[in-house]
Scaffold this motif. Structure first.
Motif, PDB file in Angstrom:
ATOM      1  N   THR A  49     -13.412  10.908   8.221  1.00 21.85           N
ATOM      2  CA  THR A  49     -12.206  11.009   7.428  1.00 21.85           C
ATOM      3  C   THR A  49     -11.221   9.685   7.679  1.00 21.85           C
ATOM      4  O   THR A  49     -10.532   9.312   6.616  1.00 21.85           O
ATOM      5  CB  THR A  49     -11.668  12.233   7.784  1.00 21.85           C
ATOM      6  N   ILE A  50     -11.066   9.279   9.039  1.00 23.39           N
ATOM      7  CA  ILE A  50     -10.154   8.008   9.159  1.00 23.39           C
ATOM      8  C   ILE A  50     -10.738   7.175   8.781  1.00 23.39           C
ATOM      9  O   ILE A  50     -10.000   6.050   7.993  1.00 23.39           O
ATOM     10  CB  ILE A  50     -10.272   8.085  10.795  1.00 23.39           C
ATOM     11  N   LEU A  51     -12.030   6.750   8.809  1.00 25.25           N
ATOM     12  CA  LEU A  51     -12.763   5.569   8.027  1.00 25.25           C
ATOM     13  C   LEU A  51     -12.336   5.638   6.524  1.00 25.25           C
ATOM     14  O   LEU A  51     -12.159   4.645   5.870  1.00 25.25           O
ATOM     15  CB  LEU A  51     -14.288   5.519   8.047  1.00 25.25           C
ATOM     16  N   ALA A  52     -12.574   6.697   5.752  1.00 27.09           N
ATOM     17  CA  ALA A  52     -12.261   6.825   4.353  1.00 27.09           C
ATOM     18  C   ALA A  52     -10.518   6.491   4.128  1.00 27.09           C
ATOM     19  O   ALA A  52     -10.328   5.686   3.438  1.00 27.09           O
ATOM     20  CB  ALA A  52     -12.727   8.221   3.799  1.00 27.09           C
ATOM     21  N   ALA A  53      -9.839   6.995   5.121  1.00 26.37           N
ATOM     22  CA  ALA A  53      -8.289   6.698   4.784  1.00 26.37           C
ATOM     23  C   ALA A  53      -8.013   5.297   4.832  1.00 26.37           C
ATOM     24  O   ALA A  53      -7.638   4.578   4.237  1.00 26.37           O
ATOM     25  CB  ALA A  53      -7.861   7.576   5.752  1.00 26.37           C
ATOM     26  N   GLY A  54      -8.814   4.648   5.916  1.00 30.01           N
ATOM     27  CA  GLY A  54      -8.519   3.076   6.451  1.00 30.01           C
ATOM     28  C   GLY A  54      -9.170   2.379   5.124  1.00 30.01           C
ATOM     29  O   GLY A  54      -8.397   1.422   4.495  1.00 30.01           O
ATOM     30  N   LEU A  55     -10.449   2.507   4.559  1.00 33.52           N
ATOM     31  CA  LEU A  55     -10.864   1.993   3.440  1.00 33.52           C
ATOM     32  C   LEU A  55      -9.749   2.349   2.162  1.00 33.52           C
ATOM     33  O   LEU A  55      -9.639   1.257   1.277  1.00 33.52           O
ATOM     34  CB  LEU A  55     -12.178   2.563   3.047  1.00 33.52           C
ATOM     35  N   ALA A  56      -9.406   3.406   2.078  1.00 30.97           N
ATOM     36  CA  ALA A  56      -8.590   3.564   0.801  1.00 30.97           C
ATOM     37  C   ALA A  56      -7.145   2.742   0.808  1.00 30.97           C
ATOM     38  O   ALA A  56      -6.845   2.175  -0.021  1.00 30.97           O
ATOM     39  CB  ALA A  56      -8.099   4.924   0.538  1.00 30.97           C
ATOM     40  N   VAL A  57      -6.588   2.650   2.354  1.00 31.82           N
ATOM     41  CA  VAL A  57      -5.411   1.712   2.501  1.00 31.82           C
ATOM     42  C   VAL A  57      -6.009   0.213   2.145  1.00 31.82           C
ATOM     43  O   VAL A  57      -5.137  -0.524   1.626  1.00 31.82           O
ATOM     44  CB  VAL A  57      -5.119   1.812   3.935  1.00 31.82           C
TER      45      VAL A  57
END
Length: 100
Positions: A49-57
């Protein structure tokens, strides 16, 4: 480096369908998503989930946050104050970081 809000619900957000659980006590180390039935290890799910949020940013810029809907996913103003924030992004050429 990309930083997300320390209160981002990474452990209780399903990395498969995005459903956000209302509660997930710290002693619960594995859980099954009520939305899609996926079984999650708490720490592995949080990492995804953190990886996905970082990639979205990285792709969309700062201010990316989960969206909430009646299905349990965040939508529009219901998303609350959970935000991801870009601090700095490494240069694609390996040079200095680019602050955003």
């Amino acid at each position: 480096m990309i930083a997300i809000d320390r209160f981002f619900p990474s452990s209780k957000t399903c990395s498969t369908c995005g459903l956000i659980r209302a509660k997930l006590p710290l002693n619960v180390r594995a859980w099954t998503c009520e939305g899609c039935g996926t079984r999650h290890d708490r720490d592995h799910n949080a990492a995804k989930t953190i990886l996905a949020a970082g990639l979205a940013v990285s792709a969309c810029g700062a201010g990316v946050r989960p969206q909430r809907s009646t299905s349990g996913r965040a939508v529009g103003s219901e998303a609350g104050n959970v935000k991801a924030r870009a601090v700095a992004v490494p240069s694609p050429r390996g040079g200095d970081e680019v602050n955003r």
